[in-house]
Design an enzyme around this catalytic site. Structure first.
Site, PDB file in Angstrom:
ATOM      1  CG  ASP A  11      75.589  36.264  95.437  1.00  0.00           C
ATOM      2  OD1 ASP A  11      74.497  36.407  94.871  1.00  0.00           O
ATOM      3  OD2 ASP A  11      76.597  35.826  94.846  1.00  0.00           O
ATOM      4  CG  ASP A  51      76.321  31.977  94.155  1.00  0.00           C
ATOM      5  OD1 ASP A  51      76.128  32.632  93.114  1.00  0.00           O
ATOM      6  OD2 ASP A  51      77.450  31.743  94.610  1.00  0.00           O
ATOM      7  CG  HIS A  53      75.958  27.062  93.220  1.00  0.00           C
ATOM      8  ND1 HIS A  53      75.933  27.720  92.015  1.00  0.00           N
ATOM      9  CD2 HIS A  53      76.837  27.743  94.001  1.00  0.00           C
ATOM     10  CE1 HIS A  53      76.770  28.752  92.068  1.00  0.00           C
ATOM     11  NE2 HIS A  53      77.313  28.789  93.257  1.00  0.00           N
ATOM     12  CB  SER A  59      81.806  27.084  91.267  1.00  0.00           C
ATOM     13  OG  SER A  59      80.825  26.795  92.241  1.00  0.00           O
ATOM     14  CG  HIS A  70      79.513  28.292  97.485  1.00  0.00           C
ATOM     15  ND1 HIS A  70      80.492  27.716  96.695  1.00  0.00           N
ATOM     16  CD2 HIS A  70      78.938  29.258  96.729  1.00  0.00           C
ATOM     17  CE1 HIS A  70      80.505  28.317  95.517  1.00  0.00           C
ATOM     18  NE2 HIS A  70      79.564  29.255  95.502  1.00  0.00           N
ATOM     19  CE  LYS A 100      75.251  35.954  91.865  1.00  0.00           C
ATOM     20  NZ  LYS A 100      76.430  35.141  92.144  1.00  0.00           N
ATOM     21  CD  GLU A 107      81.322  29.974  89.052  1.00  0.00           C
ATOM     22  OE1 GLU A 107      80.257  30.359  89.566  1.00  0.00           O
ATOM     23  OE2 GLU A 107      82.055  29.133  89.587  1.00  0.00           O
ATOM     24  CB  ALA A 139      83.021  38.258  98.097  1.00  0.00           C
ATOM     25  CB  CYS A 143      79.255  37.610  93.317  1.00  0.00           C
ATOM     26  SG  CYS A 143      79.617  35.847  93.086  1.00  0.00           S
TER      27      CYS A 143
END
Length: 188
Positions: A11, A51, A53, A59, A70, A100, A107, A139, A143
């Protein structure tokens, strides 16, 4: 003995660097990762997770989650940090981006929880006879940690090495340090 190594960068996206969910020292550590890659370009495979999304992801705080919006698919915040892509391109290193968090109701802190990404990653590790997976990214205490725990469950802890200097954390790196896997510190 030559090892077949995979670099797994979790990420490295703008929202985690200077966007809606910034992690302390993320930009500094991702720039340092670029320098590391220039000195260690012996990876057989480089994989970047992202990520990705939908607008209504579970989330997000407004949907009952714990995070601000985010990494919404196709936005600047979801884009991979450009210096990493530039470094890989300059060195002519092929890379694969695995997504993902694509289902609004699921999540997926770990890339192994996404079925398509899981299939690609596990097949690639087997097909390329990967001996070692070096993991880092953002982070470290969310993740990266969850991807690492899932990866250990899949492949065993002896296959992993955490590049600690390139894992900025929201709180601290205790969760990463507590895992029973090899850890690399320092500039080399």
């Amino acid at each position: 003995m030559n090892m077949n190594k995979l670099l797994l960068i979790v990420d490295p996206q703008y929202d985690f660097i200077n966007g809606t969910l910034p992690v302390d020292k993320a930009e500094q550590k991702m720039n340092a990762l670029c320098e590391y890659i220039k000195k260690h370009n012996d990876y057989k495979t480089v994989v970047i997770t992202a990520d990705w999304h939908p607008e209504n992801h579970c989330s997000f705080k407004e949907n009952g989650g714990e995070w601000p919006k985010h990494c919404i698919a196709y936005t600047h915040g979801a884009a991979i940090y450009e210096p990493i892509i530039q470094t890989l391109r300059e060195l002519n290193i092929d890379y694969k981006v695995l997504t993902k968090g694509t289902d609004s109701k699921e999540e997926e802190y770990s890339v192994f929880l996404n079925d398509e990404s899981y299939d690609w990653l596990t097949k690639t590790v087997a097909a390329e006879n990967i001996d070692q997976i070096d993991i880092c990214g953002i982070a470290g205490d969310v993740c990266v940690h969850d991807t690492l725990v899932s990866g250990i469950n899949e492949f065993g802890n002896e296959k992993f090495n955490i590049l600690m200097d390139y894992c900025p954390c929201i709180n601290d790196d205790f969760l990463l340090k507590s895992l029973n896997v090899n850890k690399t510190y320092g500039k080399d």
